[in-house]
Design a protein around this motif. Structure first.
Motif, PDB file in Angstrom:
ATOM      1  N   TRP A  75      38.295  38.123  44.016  1.00  0.00           N
ATOM      2  CA  TRP A  75      37.230  38.410  44.532  1.00  0.00           C
ATOM      3  C   TRP A  75      36.779  37.018  45.539  1.00  0.00           C
ATOM      4  O   TRP A  75      37.449  36.160  45.543  1.00  0.00           O
ATOM      5  CB  TRP A  75      36.020  38.173  43.357  1.00  0.00           C
ATOM      6  N   ASN A  76      35.724  37.494  46.490  1.00  0.00           N
ATOM      7  CA  ASN A  76      35.400  36.587  47.621  1.00  0.00           C
ATOM      8  C   ASN A  76      36.594  36.180  48.312  1.00  0.00           C
ATOM      9  O   ASN A  76      36.501  35.186  49.262  1.00  0.00           O
ATOM     10  CB  ASN A  76      35.055  34.922  46.883  1.00  0.00           C
ATOM     11  N   ASN A  93      32.117  34.768  54.361  1.00  0.00           N
ATOM     12  CA  ASN A  93      32.515  33.309  53.971  1.00  0.00           C
ATOM     13  C   ASN A  93      33.277  32.800  54.695  1.00  0.00           C
ATOM     14  O   ASN A  93      34.161  31.922  54.294  1.00  0.00           O
ATOM     15  CB  ASN A  93      32.729  33.705  52.580  1.00  0.00           C
ATOM     16  N   ILE A 104      36.948  30.786  46.083  1.00  0.00           N
ATOM     17  CA  ILE A 104      37.247  32.206  45.828  1.00  0.00           C
ATOM     18  C   ILE A 104      37.861  32.339  44.330  1.00  0.00           C
ATOM     19  O   ILE A 104      38.056  31.188  43.817  1.00  0.00           O
ATOM     20  CB  ILE A 104      38.561  32.609  46.886  1.00  0.00           C
ATOM     21  N   SER A 148      28.693  30.507  52.145  1.00  0.00           N
ATOM     22  CA  SER A 148      29.724  30.178  51.098  1.00  0.00           C
ATOM     23  C   SER A 148      29.152  29.113  50.442  1.00  0.00           C
ATOM     24  O   SER A 148      27.733  28.509  50.281  1.00  0.00           O
ATOM     25  CB  SER A 148      30.831  29.238  52.153  1.00  0.00           C
ATOM     26  N   ARG A 196      28.369  44.112  49.268  1.00  0.00           N
ATOM     27  CA  ARG A 196      28.079  43.032  48.368  1.00  0.00           C
ATOM     28  C   ARG A 196      26.442  43.068  47.948  1.00  0.00           C
ATOM     29  O   ARG A 196      25.680  43.717  48.903  1.00  0.00           O
ATOM     30  CB  ARG A 196      28.170  41.755  49.052  1.00  0.00           C
ATOM     31  N   GLY A 237      32.501  37.371  40.224  1.00  0.00           N
ATOM     32  CA  GLY A 237      33.018  38.421  41.085  1.00  0.00           C
ATOM     33  C   GLY A 237      33.235  39.638  40.493  1.00  0.00           C
ATOM     34  O   GLY A 237      34.079  40.555  41.119  1.00  0.00           O
ATOM     35  N   SER A 240      31.803  42.899  42.383  1.00  0.00           N
ATOM     36  CA  SER A 240      32.393  42.609  43.738  1.00  0.00           C
ATOM     37  C   SER A 240      33.829  43.260  43.658  1.00  0.00           C
ATOM     38  O   SER A 240      34.030  43.833  44.865  1.00  0.00           O
ATOM     39  CB  SER A 240      32.389  41.115  44.315  1.00  0.00           C
TER      40      SER A 240
END
Length: 535
Positions: A75-76, A93, A104, A148, A196, A237, A240
């Motif tokens: 995720w991220n 991000n 992350i 971020s 998101r 996450g 996501s």
């Protein structure tokens, strides 16, 4: 050549690798790889990229390689490759202002080995030593600006540093200590934009000080928010990664069509024990126990919503916390003593209309429209199915993609009746509740029969003791049930987070309302369930 360190027998809080390599570049980052939550067969990890330079990082990329470990989800970041792996920003991000950082996360299968600490590689990372002799780097590439955040890997208070977001002139929402993107188009409540979750400016601004909208038009502006963080990241996450859930035959699947299992905890009655459901306690359950779903049990009778509609505000608080923590949440219309769902059907329709209108297609939210139908004449065909046929369209009017769970007869045990005559809407599952000391093989056989008929079964409530919620924990029977559910990928939620003096209570009297529970704060049931959750 990629260097490895295999780590075993140490606290996960010590699994921190700080890396820095001097580069001929203006943007310099300090990069850390850490293991945030480890179990027998795998772990979750995080990489933090902290910009120590004097100018912004405009896009980033880094790579690493394991020996036997393999990534199963992330995720991220956009993680590509199959060992070695490459992680790149998601756009939102990608811009890391000077003094800010981005994190992350990922889940790893150890494949029979130990948890590994790989060297990170890239092009333009420099700075920070923190007593580390290992090195790594992060490369910079063009990317759009975004938000971020960085969370310090400790069990004490930490700070989240955030760059300005690209929406709303670089602003973000400090939602009770957690930074979250502001919505661009959603006018109220929570929204789902750019793949998101986000929060509308009006909802963000409704919080008491010091929370609210932070940041500004200057892309290098950053804000720092104090928050509580455990030493493990649990299922950060998760939504996501998996997105909107739906049914496919007898399976629950994610946005990519892959089967997914939810594991979590239920509140007790919010009218009695609502203080134990808040952002801090749910964060602790996510980070320390590893839950990926929380259930808000809103009783209708017994001093619940019918007598005091304001209890819905606690439901909204729980939903908002789950969205902020990126986990799923079940909104439970908890009928029990009022066993016929038809009794308060009008109130149910009004309530679910309000919830669905507030949250729309936010993928975190799952609707459980009748907890445990029971009593004379309260059968699937006579009372429960007709009720569901009226309530589901109310939800779908605002949340057409939502997952709905319908309770079944005899305290959600008559799952074969629902399987034989399912509701006429897609993306609907059916509740099965069990208590380990009371319900045995006969109910497991019913589950298999219902699944053979194509029903998606979800154990939205189960307990370790008897059906009254009290008595001693039946550990062997509990393990038999959980093995049964896990082998079939059936999602489950344990009853319940409360210090009440009963067998199924997860906490002991005197436990904190905000998490950070030690072993002595857990009851025999809570100790067992936490271990099962983390398997």
């Amino acid at each position: 050549m990629i260097a490895f360190k295999k780590i075993a027998g140490f606290s996960v809080a010590m699994f921190v690798l700080i890396c820095a390599v001097a580069q001929q570049a203006s943007a310099q980052a300090n990069c850390s790889y850490r293991i945030t939550n480890e179990w027998n067969t795998g772990y979750t990890g995080a990489i933090t990229i902290s910009n120590n330079g004097s100018s912004s990082l405009n896009g980033w990329s880094l790579s690493w390689q394991y020996n036997s470990n393999r990534i199963t989800s992330s995720w991220n970041a956009n993680i590509t490759g199959n060992n070695p792996y490459t992680a790149t920003d998601l756009g939102w991000n990608g811009n890391v202002p000077a003094g800010a950082s981005v994190e992350i996360g990922f889940q790893v299968n150890k494949n029979g080995g130990s948890a590994e600490m790989p060297t990170l590689n890239g092009a333009v990372c420099s700075g920070g030593n923190n007593n580390s002799s290992a090195t790594s780097s992060v490369s910079s590439s063009p990317s759009s600006s975004a938000s971020s955040q960085s969370v310090a890997p400790s069990s004490s208070a930490s700070s989240i540093s955030s760059s300005s977001a690209n929406n709303n002139a670089g602003q973000q929402c400090n939602w009770y200590g957690t930074l979250y993107p502001l919505c661009t188009n959603t006018q109220s409540g929570w929204g789902w934009e750019a793949n998101r979750s986000c929060i509308s400016p009006s909802t963000c601004s409704s919080q008491p000080a010091p929370y609210g909208i932070v940041g500004g038009n200057n892309s290098s502006n950053s804000s720092s928010v104090a928050t509580s963080s455990s030493s493990s990241a649990g299922n950060q996450g998760f939504v996501s990664t998996h997105g909107q859930l739906r049914t496919s035959g007898n399976q629950l699947i994610n946005k990519n069509g892959t089967a997914v299992q939810l594991r979590g905890m239920s509140s007790h009655g919010l009218q009695w024990y609502g203080d134990y459901m808040n952002l801090s306690s749910i964060r602790w359950l996510r980070d320390d126990w590893g839950i990926n779903v929380i259930r808000a049990a809103m009783y209708t009778a017994s001093e619940g919503y019918i007598e005091d509609p304001s209890v819905k505000n606690k439901v909204f608080e729980i939903v908002d916390a789950a969205i902020a923590l990126d986990i799923y949440v079940i909104v439970d219309w908890h009928i029990l003593s009022d066993g016929n769902p038809q009794q308060y059907k009008a109130e149910a329709k009004a309530f679910f209309n309000e919830v669905a209108q507030r949250y729309g297609n936010t993928p975190n939210v799952i609707y459980e429209i009748a907890n445990e139908p029971n009593g004379g004449g309260v059968t699937w065909n006579a009372a429960i199915r007709p009720y569901a046929q009226e309530v589901i369209p109310v939800i779908r009017n605002h949340a057409p993609n939502s997952l709905v769970i319908v309770g079944t007869g005899t305290w959600s045990q008559d799952v074969t009746d629902a399987a034989a005559n399912p509701v006429s809407f897609p993306n609907v599952g059916y509740a099965m509740h069990f208590y380990a000391c009371t319900h045995g093989q006969w109910l497991r056989d019913r589950v298999d029969q219902a699944r053979a008929q194509g029903a998606m079964i979800f154990s939205t409530e189960w307990g370790t003791a008897d059906a009254t919620g009290d008595g001693s924990v039946c550990e062997n029977d509990t393990r038999t049930w959980i093995n049964f559910l896990n082998q079939r990928g059936i999602s489950w939620i344990n009853w319940s987070i409360t210090p009440k003096e009963e067998g199924t209570a997860a906490l002991t009297p005197g436990a904190s309302t905000t998490g950070n529970w030690s072993a002595s704060d857990l009851s025999p049931s809570g100790t067992l369930v936490k271990s099962l959750m983390r398997q």
